[in-house]
Design a protein around this motif. Structure first.
Motif, PDB file in Angstrom:
ATOM      1  N   GLU A 226       2.135   9.352  -6.080  1.00 42.44           N
ATOM      2  CA  GLU A 226       2.733  10.654  -5.762  1.00 42.44           C
ATOM      3  C   GLU A 226       3.830  11.032  -6.754  1.00 42.44           C
ATOM      4  OE1 GLU A 226       4.089  10.470  -1.714  1.00 42.44           O
ATOM      5  OE2 GLU A 226       2.073  10.006  -0.967  1.00 42.44           O
ATOM      6  N   ALA A 227       4.530  10.021  -7.292  1.00 45.75           N
ATOM      7  CA  ALA A 227       5.626  10.268  -8.226  1.00 45.75           C
ATOM      8  C   ALA A 227       5.145  10.441  -9.672  1.00 45.75           C
ATOM      9  CB  ALA A 227       6.641   9.131  -8.149  1.00 45.75           C
ATOM     10  N   GLY A 228       3.834  10.298  -9.900  1.00 46.30           N
ATOM     11  CA  GLY A 228       3.283  10.505 -11.232  1.00 46.30           C
ATOM     12  C   GLY A 228       3.008   9.247 -12.020  1.00 46.30           C
ATOM     13  N   GLY A 229       3.215   8.081 -11.402  1.00 45.56           N
ATOM     14  CA  GLY A 229       2.879   6.825 -12.064  1.00 45.56           C
ATOM     15  C   GLY A 229       1.384   6.575 -12.001  1.00 45.56           C
ATOM     16  N   CYS A 230       0.937   5.547 -12.671  1.00 47.86           N
ATOM     17  CA  CYS A 230      -0.485   5.210 -12.720  1.00 47.86           C
ATOM     18  C   CYS A 230      -0.719   3.900 -11.975  1.00 47.86           C
ATOM     19  CB  CYS A 230      -0.926   5.072 -14.169  1.00 47.86           C
ATOM     20  SG  CYS A 230      -2.639   4.545 -14.352  1.00 47.86           S
TER      21      CYS A 230
ATOM     22  N   ASP B 159       4.819   2.717 -14.915  1.00 46.87           N
ATOM     23  CA  ASP B 159       5.775   3.801 -14.725  1.00 46.87           C
ATOM     24  C   ASP B 159       5.426   4.952 -15.667  1.00 46.87           C
ATOM     25  OD1 ASP B 159       6.785   3.158 -17.265  1.00 46.87           O
ATOM     26  OD2 ASP B 159       8.666   2.346 -16.503  1.00 46.87           O
ATOM     27  N   LEU B 160       6.255   5.950 -15.721  1.00 49.91           N
ATOM     28  CA  LEU B 160       5.970   7.137 -16.525  1.00 49.91           C
ATOM     29  C   LEU B 160       5.899   6.848 -18.024  1.00 49.91           C
ATOM     30  CD1 LEU B 160       8.219   9.730 -14.669  1.00 49.91           C
ATOM     31  CD2 LEU B 160       5.776   9.257 -14.337  1.00 49.91           C
ATOM     32  N   ASP B 161       6.508   5.744 -18.461  1.00 51.00           N
ATOM     33  CA  ASP B 161       6.498   5.372 -19.869  1.00 51.00           C
ATOM     34  C   ASP B 161       5.443   4.325 -20.205  1.00 51.00           C
ATOM     35  OD1 ASP B 161       8.729   6.991 -20.819  1.00 51.00           O
ATOM     36  OD2 ASP B 161       9.938   5.718 -19.510  1.00 51.00           O
ATOM     37  N   GLY B 162       4.650   3.922 -19.216  1.00 47.20           N
ATOM     38  CA  GLY B 162       3.599   2.936 -19.450  1.00 47.20           C
ATOM     39  C   GLY B 162       4.025   1.491 -19.324  1.00 47.20           C
ATOM     40  N   HIS B 163       5.214   1.229 -18.782  1.00 49.88           N
ATOM     41  CA  HIS B 163       5.651  -0.143 -18.540  1.00 49.88           C
ATOM     42  C   HIS B 163       4.928  -0.676 -17.308  1.00 49.88           C
ATOM     43  CE1 HIS B 163       8.665   0.338 -21.597  1.00 49.88           C
ATOM     44  NE2 HIS B 163       9.127   1.414 -20.982  1.00 49.88           N
ATOM     45  N   HIS B 164       4.586  -1.957 -17.336  1.00 48.12           N
ATOM     46  CA  HIS B 164       3.739  -2.560 -16.310  1.00 48.12           C
ATOM     47  C   HIS B 164       4.540  -3.279 -15.220  1.00 48.12           C
ATOM     48  CE1 HIS B 164       0.092  -1.821 -18.636  1.00 48.12           C
ATOM     49  NE2 HIS B 164       0.857  -2.062 -19.698  1.00 48.12           N
ATOM     50  N   PHE B 165       4.091  -3.088 -13.987  1.00 49.28           N
ATOM     51  CA  PHE B 165       4.715  -3.702 -12.814  1.00 49.28           C
ATOM     52  C   PHE B 165       3.637  -4.217 -11.871  1.00 49.28           C
ATOM     53  CE2 PHE B 165       7.643  -0.565 -14.371  1.00 49.28           C
ATOM     54  CZ  PHE B 165       8.907  -1.050 -14.107  1.00 49.28           C
ATOM     55  N   THR B 166       3.976  -5.259 -11.119  1.00 47.66           N
ATOM     56  CA  THR B 166       3.160  -5.652  -9.970  1.00 47.66           C
ATOM     57  C   THR B 166       4.061  -5.597  -8.745  1.00 47.66           C
ATOM     58  OG1 THR B 166       3.606  -8.027 -10.190  1.00 47.66           O
ATOM     59  CG2 THR B 166       1.628  -7.163 -11.296  1.00 47.66           C
TER      60      THR B 166
ATOM     61  N   GLU C 235       0.819  -1.208   0.000  1.00 47.61           N
ATOM     62  CA  GLU C 235       0.000   0.000   0.000  1.00 47.61           C
ATOM     63  C   GLU C 235       0.859   1.267   0.000  1.00 47.61           C
ATOM     64  OE1 GLU C 235      -2.433  -0.828   3.400  1.00 47.61           O
ATOM     65  OE2 GLU C 235      -3.714  -2.203   2.259  1.00 47.61           O
ATOM     66  N   VAL C 236       1.892   1.293   0.825  1.00 40.63           N
ATOM     67  CA  VAL C 236       2.785   2.452   0.900  1.00 40.63           C
ATOM     68  C   VAL C 236       3.500   2.649  -0.440  1.00 40.63           C
ATOM     69  CG1 VAL C 236       4.912   3.325   1.974  1.00 40.63           C
ATOM     70  CG2 VAL C 236       3.075   2.381   3.400  1.00 40.63           C
ATOM     71  N   PHE C 237       3.965   1.555  -1.038  1.00 40.57           N
ATOM     72  CA  PHE C 237       4.672   1.634  -2.307  1.00 40.57           C
ATOM     73  C   PHE C 237       3.763   2.195  -3.400  1.00 40.57           C
ATOM     74  CE2 PHE C 237       6.602   0.264  -6.237  1.00 40.57           C
ATOM     75  CZ  PHE C 237       7.964   0.400  -6.001  1.00 40.57           C
ATOM     76  N   LEU C 238       2.524   1.708  -3.471  1.00 36.38           N
ATOM     77  CA  LEU C 238       1.593   2.197  -4.488  1.00 36.38           C
ATOM     78  C   LEU C 238       1.239   3.664  -4.261  1.00 36.38           C
ATOM     79  CD1 LEU C 238      -0.712  -0.913  -4.946  1.00 36.38           C
ATOM     80  CD2 LEU C 238       1.068  -0.079  -6.500  1.00 36.38           C
ATOM     81  N   ASP C 239       1.179   4.092  -3.008  1.00 34.75           N
ATOM     82  CA  ASP C 239       0.973   5.518  -2.724  1.00 34.75           C
ATOM     83  C   ASP C 239       2.136   6.340  -3.286  1.00 34.75           C
ATOM     84  OD1 ASP C 239      -1.430   5.053  -1.434  1.00 34.75           O
ATOM     85  OD2 ASP C 239      -0.559   5.161   0.593  1.00 34.75           O
TER      86      ASP C 239
END
Length: 126
Positions: free
Chosen positions: A91-95, A113-120, A83-87
């Motif tokens: 805040e950093a501008g990711g989606c 991330d800012l370029d649209g690369h996907h992470f879990t 939860e903290v990481f996703l917050d």
């Protein structure tokens, strides 16, 4: 704090993918048995690629599976860290495209991330 990171791909055949990488000399394991939906390919001491059967990958990935996109996963120790990481991502501008929550026994969320690369980011089950 992130404990490890790995790459996730969809595959049409878990068994064939495992055989392919084993023939190339990689260490291969099947966490849910050889007939299961996952094959792990070890890359040296700390790296790995996880191949999921296409239907299983489709349930986890926040995008349509293709041969040109990869899902990068990270694990942390607790649901609170997810939860903290996703917050921080927001805040950093990711989606954040999949908020923190239980996903079939694995707690986690997904983001771009800012370029649209996907992470879990997940808590690995014991």
């Amino acid at each position: 704090m992130v404990q490890s990171m790995w790459l996730n791909f969809a595959t049409k055949s878990v068994a064939d993918t495992g055989k392919f990488f084993r023939k190339l000399g990689f260490e291969v394991s099947y966490p849910q048995g050889e007939d299961g939906p996952i094959v792990d390919v070890r890359l040296g001491k700390n790296g790995q690629i996880v191949y999921f059967a296409e239907d299983v990958f489709a349930m986890m990935a926040p995008f349509q599976a293709s041969t040109t996109e990869v899902l990068v996963s990270m694990d942390v120790a607790t649901p609170n860290e997810v939860e903290v990481f996703l917050d921080k991502v927001a805040e950093a501008g990711g989606c954040v495209n999949s908020p923190a929550g239980d996903r079939g026994g694995i707690f986690g969320g997904a983001f771009e991330d800012l370029d649209g690369h996907h992470f879990t980011i997940i808590v690995m089950p014991d």
